[in-house]
Design an enzyme around this catalytic site. Structure first.
Site: not given
Ligand SMILES: [Zn+2]
Length: 349
Positions: A16, A18, A174, A201, A204, A283-284
């Site tokens: 996971h 992005h 999103g 997603h 969350e 994630d990021d």
């Molecule tokens: Zn994510």
């Protein structure tokens, strides 16, 4: 990225991550300079608050605002190629042996002259080349923004066209608080029929109802985050029976206020006590200024996960990877061999 030296040799899997959240800060500054974008790139602390999450701005809205800013940096196909290559190289340098990189071609083509399909082609080409260059496996997931249902069919078509060329999954991401998943049921049905695997997603920033919907109505075999499952014992049973995989991202979950206290992340409880299939992911990495090594170090040092549990997590991730069986088996064998060698543990162990 902060870097966690101790865990950098430990072979890992990230399911996971992005692309849009994996851009080096220095690359963003160079792009801004080249294209004369109006961002305070010479005032680094200020610039960072625009493209990175800091503890004083913990919220889902703050994170979604970063992605809105980042869309302005995707100015050319060369930039898409560069950020993709760097994302793969950075993962490999952190000993991520298998990476699933998700991205939204609509975001990558929002402020330039090319189409989402062209942006996607750049990511496919660059990720394939970089993966060969650094000797890791990479697969791609097309991510649809819940708040842009009008673009969803275009993205599904792009994903279907790329099924044999690196794209293996479809994701819904999103603002899950304000944008429902109902409009996407038929679309995810079509994706399954086309051979795409599903990660959504859910839970969350909301309760268990979105997770149940993702599993039962969108046929998700993997849930992005899914913190909200804690509130629903029946759903925990359902997810355990189905073998649904939960892609947890500790730093992200804390910095978006999905959890209140970082040291109270429920990954250990959900894994050890409830028997759920769980993994650790970034994630990021750029937005949260974190590496996967950082996440493993935190899980070990502060959440109490054992080295055996962390190895099991990566093997579990490999088993749930959106991969063909041949590549999957090679990955599992590789990880097992590396773990047996026992020379890739943190120095202080
Ligand atoms: Zn994510």
């Amino acid at each position: 990225m902060s870097g966690a030296g101790a865990w950098e040799k430990f072979p890992k899997v990230d399911l996971h991550r992005h692309l849009e959240g994996s851009i080096r800060l220095e690359t963003l500054r160079e792009i801004a300079r080249s294209y004369d974008l109006d961002y305070p790139i010479d005032d680094l602390p200020r610039f960072r608050t625009m493209v990175q999450m800091t503890p004083d701005q913990r919220s889902a809205e703050a994170l979604l605002a970063k992605f809105a800013v980042l869309r302005h940096f995707f100015r050319s196909e060369e930039i898409i190629t560069r950020i993709t290559r760097e994302a793969v190289l950075d993962a490999a340098a952190d000993e991520v042996r298998y990476l699933e990189l998700r991205f939204n071609p609509v975001a990558l083509s929002a402020h330039n002259e090319f189409t989402p399909a062209q942006a996607c082609r750049c990511v496919q080409n660059a990720s394939a080349l970089a993966a060969v260059d650094c000797g890791i496996d990479v697969r791609l997931i097309i991510s649809i923004n819940r708040s842009e249902p009008e673009r969803a069919h275009e993205l599904l078509d792009i994903a279907c066209d790329g099924v044999k060329e690196g794209i293996t999954g479809l994701d819904l991401s999103g603002d899950e608080v304000n944008a429902a998943a109902e409009p996407f049921i038929d679309l995810f049905d079509r994706a399954r029929s086309a051979g795409l695997d599903i990660s959504v997603h859910a839970g969350e920033w909301t309760g268990p109802e979105n997770i149940r919907f993702a599993i039962e109505e969108l046929n998700a075999t993997r849930i992005g985050h899914g913190i909200g499952i804690l509130d629903d014992p029946d759903l925990i049973s359902l997810a355990r029976e189905r073998g649904t995989l939960f892609e947890f991202c500790i730093t992200s979950n804390y910095l978006t206020a999905a959890i209140a206290v970082k040291k109270e992340h429920p990954v250990l409880e959900l894994t050890r006590k409830h028997g759920l299939s769980t993994t650790l992911n970034t994630d990021d990495p750029s937005i949260f200024d974190v590496t996967l090594s950082d996440e493993f170090e935190f899980a070990h040092d502060h959440l109490g996960l054992t080295i055996e549990e962390l190895r099991a997590m990566n093997l579990r991730a490999a088993r749930h990877a959106f991969l063909d069986d041949g590549t999957r088996n090679k990955l599992i064998t590789h990880l097992q061999q590396k773990y047996a060698e026992n020379d890739n543990l943190p120095a202080k162990m």
